[in-house]
Design a protein around this motif. Structure first.
Motif, PDB file in Angstrom:
ATOM      1  N   MET A 124       1.370   3.316  -7.440  1.00 25.42           N
ATOM      2  CA  MET A 124       1.060   3.575  -6.139  1.00 25.42           C
ATOM      3  C   MET A 124      -0.040   4.239  -5.703  1.00 25.42           C
ATOM      4  O   MET A 124      -0.511   4.116  -4.486  1.00 25.42           O
ATOM      5  N   GLU A 156      -2.894   2.867  -6.532  1.00 21.72           N
ATOM      6  CA  GLU A 156      -3.787   1.690  -6.126  1.00 21.72           C
ATOM      7  C   GLU A 156      -3.498   1.245  -4.577  1.00 21.72           C
ATOM      8  O   GLU A 156      -4.323   1.088  -3.817  1.00 21.72           O
ATOM      9  N   GLN A 157      -2.037   1.315  -4.215  1.00 25.11           N
ATOM     10  CA  GLN A 157      -1.694   0.918  -2.673  1.00 25.11           C
ATOM     11  C   GLN A 157      -2.437   2.058  -1.916  1.00 25.11           C
ATOM     12  O   GLN A 157      -2.549   1.691  -0.756  1.00 25.11           O
ATOM     13  N   GLY A 214      -6.025   1.313  -1.369  1.00 29.83           N
ATOM     14  CA  GLY A 214      -6.194   0.224  -0.244  1.00 29.83           C
ATOM     15  C   GLY A 214      -5.740   0.656   0.905  1.00 29.83           C
ATOM     16  O   GLY A 214      -6.718   0.161   1.983  1.00 29.83           O
ATOM     17  N   TRP A 253      -1.135  -1.513   4.487  1.00 31.89           N
ATOM     18  CA  TRP A 253       0.014  -0.689   4.324  1.00 31.89           C
ATOM     19  C   TRP A 253       1.440  -1.235   3.854  1.00 31.89           C
ATOM     20  O   TRP A 253       2.169  -0.663   3.236  1.00 31.89           O
ATOM     21  N   PRO A 255       1.950  -3.376   1.110  1.00 30.54           N
ATOM     22  CA  PRO A 255       2.338  -3.110  -0.411  1.00 30.54           C
ATOM     23  C   PRO A 255       3.076  -1.740  -0.462  1.00 30.54           C
ATOM     24  O   PRO A 255       3.707  -1.558  -1.533  1.00 30.54           O
ATOM     25  N   MET A 256       2.744  -0.728   0.296  1.00 27.91           N
ATOM     26  CA  MET A 256       3.131   0.559  -0.202  1.00 27.91           C
ATOM     27  C   MET A 256       4.714   0.566   0.090  1.00 27.91           C
ATOM     28  O   MET A 256       5.321   1.509  -0.525  1.00 27.91           O
TER      29      MET A 256
END
Length: 140
Positions: free
Chosen positions: A1, A3-4, A7, A94, A96-97
């Motif tokens: 998480m 990494e997301q 991003g 947002w 991918p979160m």
């Protein structure tokens, strides 16, 4: 998480930078107010992400001193095009979160994605771009 989150943080930082360029080329009071409000939202989201990463003892990469814009911004039309591009990009960051968060965190991510999609729609309306909305905001 993490990494997301990183991003999403990078997208929020890039949006803040872009709105500095966008605002220079807008003269309509309503458009300027929308740009200022959007920049404030991105600053608040950036600050919340920095706090969240710090609480998880994660050090995000420092924001670059500047960003390469995806195209030259020289007038109102290109500034509006950049605003649309930025908000679509924030929604993509947002998205991918949604797959890696708990229900409470997912609400925050969905709110950020939705807010960006609504702002992109608002910028499309200012620019007389159709269609006004994307069928699936946040999808590349």
């Amino acid at each position: 998480m993490n990494e997301q989150l990183a991003g999403a943080l990078a997208a929020e930082e890039a949006a803040i930078y872009a709105y500095g360029t966008i605002g220079v080329h807008l003269t309509d009071d309503r458009e300027l107010a929308d740009a200022r409000a959007a920049e404030a939202v991105h600053r608040d989201r950036r600050d919340a992400l920095v706090t969240r990463l710090a609480s998880a003892q994660v050090s995000p990469a420092p924001a670059p001193a500047g960003y390469a814009l995806p195209f030259p911004v020289t007038d109102r039309d290109s500034a509006l095009k950049l605003a649309i591009h930025v908000e679509d990009g924030v929604a993509q960051a947002w998205r991918p979160m949604l797959a890696v968060t708990t229900a409470d965190e997912r609400s925050t991510a969905l709110g950020a994605l939705t807010d960006a999609a609504v702002r992109a729609t608002r910028w499309r309306r200012h620019a007389d771009v159709t269609p006004l909305t994307l069928p699936f905001p946040g999808r590349p």
